[in-house]
Design a protein around this motif. Structure first.
Motif, short mmCIF file in Angstrom:
data_model
loop_
_atom_site.label_atom_id
_atom_site.label_comp_id
_atom_site.label_asym_id
_atom_site.label_seq_id
_atom_site.Cartn_x
_atom_site.Cartn_y
_atom_site.Cartn_z
N GLU A 101 0.82 -1.21 0.00
CA GLU A 101 0.00 0.00 0.00
C GLU A 101 0.85 1.27 0.00
N GLY A 102 2.06 1.19 0.51
CA GLY A 102 2.93 2.36 0.61
C GLY A 102 4.35 2.01 0.22
N GLY A 103 5.24 2.95 0.50
CA GLY A 103 6.65 2.70 0.25
C GLY A 103 7.18 3.22 -1.07
N ARG A 104 6.38 4.02 -1.76
CA ARG A 104 6.82 4.51 -3.07
C ARG A 104 7.14 6.01 -3.08
N GLY A 105 6.89 6.69 -1.97
CA GLY A 105 7.05 8.13 -1.94
C GLY A 105 8.46 8.60 -2.25
N LEU A 106 9.46 7.99 -1.64
CA LEU A 106 10.84 8.41 -1.90
C LEU A 106 11.31 7.99 -3.28
N GLN A 107 10.79 6.88 -3.79
CA GLN A 107 11.11 6.50 -5.16
C GLN A 107 10.55 7.53 -6.14
N LEU A 108 9.34 7.96 -5.87
CA LEU A 108 8.73 9.00 -6.69
C LEU A 108 9.54 10.29 -6.61
N LEU A 109 9.92 10.66 -5.40
CA LEU A 109 10.73 11.86 -5.20
C LEU A 109 12.04 11.78 -5.97
N ALA A 110 12.71 10.65 -5.88
CA ALA A 110 14.00 10.47 -6.57
C ALA A 110 13.86 10.53 -8.08
N SER A 111 12.79 9.98 -8.61
CA SER A 111 12.63 9.95 -10.06
C SER A 111 12.09 11.26 -10.63
N ALA A 112 11.34 12.02 -9.84
CA ALA A 112 10.68 13.22 -10.37
C ALA A 112 11.45 14.51 -10.10
N SER A 113 12.36 14.50 -9.14
CA SER A 113 13.07 15.74 -8.81
C SER A 113 14.44 15.78 -9.49
N ARG A 114 14.98 16.98 -9.56
CA ARG A 114 16.33 17.18 -10.11
C ARG A 114 17.36 16.52 -9.21
N ARG A 115 17.22 16.74 -7.92
CA ARG A 115 18.00 16.08 -6.89
C ARG A 115 17.27 16.26 -5.56
N TRP A 116 17.64 15.46 -4.56
CA TRP A 116 16.98 15.54 -3.26
C TRP A 116 17.95 15.04 -2.20
N GLY A 117 17.61 15.31 -0.96
CA GLY A 117 18.45 14.85 0.14
C GLY A 117 17.82 15.19 1.47
N THR A 118 18.57 14.94 2.53
CA THR A 118 18.14 15.26 3.88
C THR A 118 19.28 15.97 4.59
N ARG A 119 18.94 16.72 5.60
CA ARG A 119 19.95 17.33 6.44
C ARG A 119 19.39 17.44 7.86
N PRO A 120 20.26 17.26 8.85
CA PRO A 120 19.80 17.40 10.22
C PRO A 120 19.54 18.86 10.55
N GLY A 121 18.62 19.09 11.45
CA GLY A 121 18.34 20.43 11.93
C GLY A 121 18.70 20.52 13.40
N THR A 122 18.50 21.68 13.98
CA THR A 122 18.71 21.84 15.41
C THR A 122 17.82 20.85 16.15
N VAL A 123 16.59 20.74 15.68
CA VAL A 123 15.64 19.74 16.15
C VAL A 123 15.11 19.04 14.91
N GLY A 124 15.27 17.76 14.82
CA GLY A 124 14.69 17.02 13.71
C GLY A 124 15.53 17.07 12.44
#
Length: 135
Positions: A101-124
């Motif tokens: 039912e799920g698990g495709r969101g990041l695959q979609l993000l990776a295929s549809a965006s120019r680039r993507w990533g994550t970074r830590p914040g002060t919180v979260g």
């Protein structure tokens, strides 16, 4: 990990509470702002990807969930979109089976965006992506 530098340009940001209407509200805010900026060509894609990231944040996090759009002046042709939540763990891309039912969101993000990533914040953390803006 790619570090996204805060840059000059047009910005819009919102903070949402963790409730059932948050995904719709975030999607609507992004759509409205991109139309104001005359970026109609990427409205639907940006709203879809924001929906995916906010849905993930709601699944695991509590308040607040932040959404930020940036149209950098020094990187013409790019829209930077960021979704922040209070949990420090970065999302993990997984391979979804056809019956999942799920698990495709990041695959979609990776295929549809120019680039993507994550970074830590002060919180979260912040999950970000870039979309190419048609000229």
């Amino acid at each position: 990990m790619i570090h996204v530098i805060d840059t000059d340009g047009d910005h819009a940001a919102w903070t949402f509470s963790a409730d059932p209407g948050t995904v719709r509200a975030a999607r609507g805010a992004v759509r409205d702002q991109l139309r104001i900026w005359d970026l109609d060509d990427i409205v639907d894609l940006a709203a879809l990807l924001v929906s995916e990231l906010v849905t993930n944040a709601l699944r695991y996090a509590t308040d607040p969930i932040g959404v930020r759009l940036t149209r950098p002046t020094d990187l013409g042709g790019i829209l930077l979109v960021e979704v922040s939540d209070p949990l420090p763990e970065p999302p993990h891309e997984r391979v979804a089976r056809p019956e999942d039912e799920g698990g495709r969101g990041l695959q979609l993000l990776a295929s549809a965006s120019r680039r993507w990533g994550t970074r830590p914040g002060t919180v979260g953390k912040t999950v970000w992506f870039e979309l190419a803006v048609p000229r």
